[in-house]
Motif scaffolding. Structure first.
Motif, short mmCIF file in Angstrom:
data_model
loop_
_atom_site.label_atom_id
_atom_site.label_comp_id
_atom_site.label_asym_id
_atom_site.label_seq_id
_atom_site.Cartn_x
_atom_site.Cartn_y
_atom_site.Cartn_z
N ASP A 101 0.82 -1.22 0.00
CA ASP A 101 0.00 0.00 0.00
C ASP A 101 0.85 1.26 0.00
O ASP A 101 0.35 2.35 -0.32
CB ASP A 101 -0.92 0.02 1.23
CG ASP A 101 -2.00 -1.06 1.15
OD1 ASP A 101 -2.22 -1.59 0.06
OD2 ASP A 101 -2.61 -1.37 2.20
N ARG A 139 -4.75 -7.97 -0.61
CA ARG A 139 -5.95 -7.16 -0.82
C ARG A 139 -6.33 -7.00 -2.29
O ARG A 139 -7.48 -7.14 -2.67
CB ARG A 139 -5.77 -5.80 -0.16
CG ARG A 139 -7.04 -4.96 -0.11
CD ARG A 139 -6.83 -3.71 0.74
NE ARG A 139 -6.68 -4.06 2.14
CZ ARG A 139 -5.66 -3.70 2.90
NH1 ARG A 139 -4.65 -3.01 2.39
NH2 ARG A 139 -5.61 -4.04 4.17
N TYR A 140 -5.37 -6.69 -3.14
CA TYR A 140 -5.69 -6.42 -4.55
C TYR A 140 -5.08 -7.44 -5.51
O TYR A 140 -4.99 -7.19 -6.70
CB TYR A 140 -5.22 -5.00 -4.92
CG TYR A 140 -5.86 -3.94 -4.07
CD1 TYR A 140 -7.24 -3.71 -4.13
CD2 TYR A 140 -5.11 -3.21 -3.17
CE1 TYR A 140 -7.83 -2.76 -3.32
CE2 TYR A 140 -5.71 -2.25 -2.36
CZ TYR A 140 -7.07 -2.02 -2.45
OH TYR A 140 -7.65 -1.08 -1.64
N MET A 169 -9.94 -8.69 -1.72
CA MET A 169 -10.99 -7.73 -2.06
C MET A 169 -11.60 -8.04 -3.41
O MET A 169 -12.69 -7.61 -3.73
CB MET A 169 -10.42 -6.31 -2.06
CG MET A 169 -9.93 -5.85 -0.69
SD MET A 169 -11.22 -5.84 0.56
CE MET A 169 -12.21 -4.45 -0.01
N THR A 170 -10.89 -8.76 -4.24
CA THR A 170 -11.40 -9.14 -5.55
C THR A 170 -11.73 -10.62 -5.51
O THR A 170 -11.38 -11.33 -4.59
CB THR A 170 -10.33 -8.90 -6.64
OG1 THR A 170 -9.17 -9.71 -6.34
CG2 THR A 170 -9.91 -7.45 -6.67
N THR A 252 -11.17 -9.28 8.54
CA THR A 252 -10.60 -10.09 7.47
C THR A 252 -9.22 -10.64 7.77
O THR A 252 -8.84 -11.70 7.31
CB THR A 252 -10.56 -9.28 6.16
OG1 THR A 252 -9.85 -8.06 6.41
CG2 THR A 252 -11.96 -8.98 5.68
N ASP A 257 -8.26 -4.27 10.31
CA ASP A 257 -8.68 -4.49 8.92
C ASP A 257 -10.09 -5.04 8.90
O ASP A 257 -10.32 -6.23 8.90
CB ASP A 257 -7.72 -5.46 8.25
CG ASP A 257 -7.67 -5.25 6.74
OD1 ASP A 257 -8.59 -4.62 6.22
OD2 ASP A 257 -6.73 -5.73 6.10
N SER A 259 -14.00 -5.05 7.07
CA SER A 259 -14.68 -4.83 5.80
C SER A 259 -16.16 -5.15 5.96
O SER A 259 -16.54 -6.00 6.77
CB SER A 259 -14.09 -5.71 4.70
OG SER A 259 -12.73 -5.41 4.48
N LEU A 261 -19.23 -6.90 4.34
CA LEU A 261 -19.46 -7.95 3.36
C LEU A 261 -20.95 -8.07 3.07
O LEU A 261 -21.74 -8.41 3.96
CB LEU A 261 -18.93 -9.30 3.87
CG LEU A 261 -17.47 -9.35 4.32
CD1 LEU A 261 -17.12 -10.76 4.78
CD2 LEU A 261 -16.54 -8.90 3.19
N TYR A 293 -19.87 -4.87 -9.12
CA TYR A 293 -19.16 -6.15 -9.06
C TYR A 293 -18.04 -6.24 -10.09
O TYR A 293 -17.29 -7.21 -10.11
CB TYR A 293 -20.12 -7.32 -9.29
CG TYR A 293 -21.20 -7.50 -8.25
CD1 TYR A 293 -20.95 -7.28 -6.90
CD2 TYR A 293 -22.47 -7.92 -8.62
CE1 TYR A 293 -21.94 -7.47 -5.95
CE2 TYR A 293 -23.47 -8.11 -7.67
CZ TYR A 293 -23.20 -7.88 -6.35
OH TYR A 293 -24.19 -8.07 -5.40
#
Length: 317
Positions: A101, A139-140, A169-170, A252, A257, A259, A261, A293
């Motif tokens: 990050d 994460r990504y 995250m994906t 998560t 951290d 999120s 959902l 999405y």
């Protein structure tokens, strides 16, 4: 991640993972493949050197300039821009102890694909002791590759997959490999803590996280069926009339951290509820293509919705 690039843009392939996870071996294999060949120069940035070294003959043959930046302070925009001045593509072998990050690319650099690699022989140690580092790493990412899984029982591989999915995250693909290649590892219905064989599926609050990721990854298992869940209401002015997101806050990878959902839903009597209300929902699951999405995902057509008491504990995995 398939996308078109402008003439002045340079695609970046980010390969991350902990030391001795197999990053160098993966990159060595990839750059030797015909599909990865380009006539222009490629910049290979190595941020830590492990047991496997790069073949100088192969690098020369594929027109690859290798540089070692083993101090994160060297990864400045100015330095990266100078190093890539004569290159059209960048591959980064990224140190798993660094936080991705914090990376700041030059303006012409565009992240094309991020892949995270783990060593199956030390996977339990990662999950038990290093989740705070794994969260930003995953994460990504678009592909998670766990190698050296020889002799590891299927139930343990399934547990790893369940533990990793909340950190993604994906809808990233998770691949397990032995020396013989990929290990087939689709989640089977018998592994789930609830019954999916009938037309109505009841999800207890403690199983919400398992249901969320299974529904996201195996939507065909739920499409056309009715599900019952307990969730909080989140509204968004950008949604269509009577649309909202019922969901739960989830931890998560660590307390820092969290999120939310949830999937997009629609209920004709939504005006009877407020943002933040906890509800019990009975809804039919459909498959829709939505920009939220970035493709297809579940859509909940709510049949009944009633208020219930707040669920204070976050979803954990």
């Amino acid at each position: 991640m398939a996308q078109e690039f402008k003439d002045n843009e340079k695609p970046v392939f980010l390969i991350n993972g902990f030391l001795e996870s197999g990053k160098s071996s993966f990159i060595n294999f990839t750059i030797s493949e015909e599909y990865f060949h380009i006539d222009e120069k490629t910049l290979l940035i190595v941020t830590e050197e492990g047991e496997v070294s790069y073949d100088d003959k192969l690098l020369k043959k594929e027109n690859i300039k290798k540089v070692v930046l083993d101090d994160q302070e060297q990864m400045t925009k100015e330095n990266l821009e100078e190093l890539s001045k004569d290159c059209d593509r960048i591959v980064i072998e990224f140190n798993g102890m660094w936080n991705p990050d914090t990376l700041r690319f030059p303006e012409e650099w565009v992240l094309y694909q991020q892949i995270t690699i783990f060593n199956g022989e030390t996977m339990d140690m990662y999950l038990n002791n290093m989740k705070a580092l794994m969260g930003p790493m995953l994460r990504y990412t678009e592909l998670v590759l766990i190698n050296r899984c020889d002799g590891i029982p299927q139930d343990k591989l399934q547990n790893w997959k369940r533990a990793l999915r909340p950190m993604l995250m994906t809808g990233a693909e998770i691949v397990m490999e032995s020396r013989y290649g990929e290990i087939p590892l689709d989640t089977i219905a018998e592994d789930l803590p609830y019954d999916v064989s009938g037309s109505n599926i009841v999800i207890n609050p403690e199983n919400y996280g398992i249901w969320f990721f299974d529904c996201r990854d195996y939507i065909d298992r739920y499409t056309g069926k009715t599900v019952e869940i307990d969730a909080a209401i989140m509204m968004n002015d950008k949604f269509g009339p009577n649309e909202f997101v019922p969901g739960r806050m989830a931890m998560t990878c660590c307390e820092a951290d969290m999120s939310f959902l949830g999937f997009i839903a629609k209920y004709e009597k939504l005006n009877e509820f407020e943002e933040g209300d906890f509800v019990h929902i009975k809804a039919k699951v459909a498959r829709v293509n939505r920009k939220e999405y970035q493709g297809e995902g579940p859509y909940l057509k709510v049949i009944e919705m009633t208020k219930r008491e707040e669920i204070k504990d976050p979803v954990t995995f």
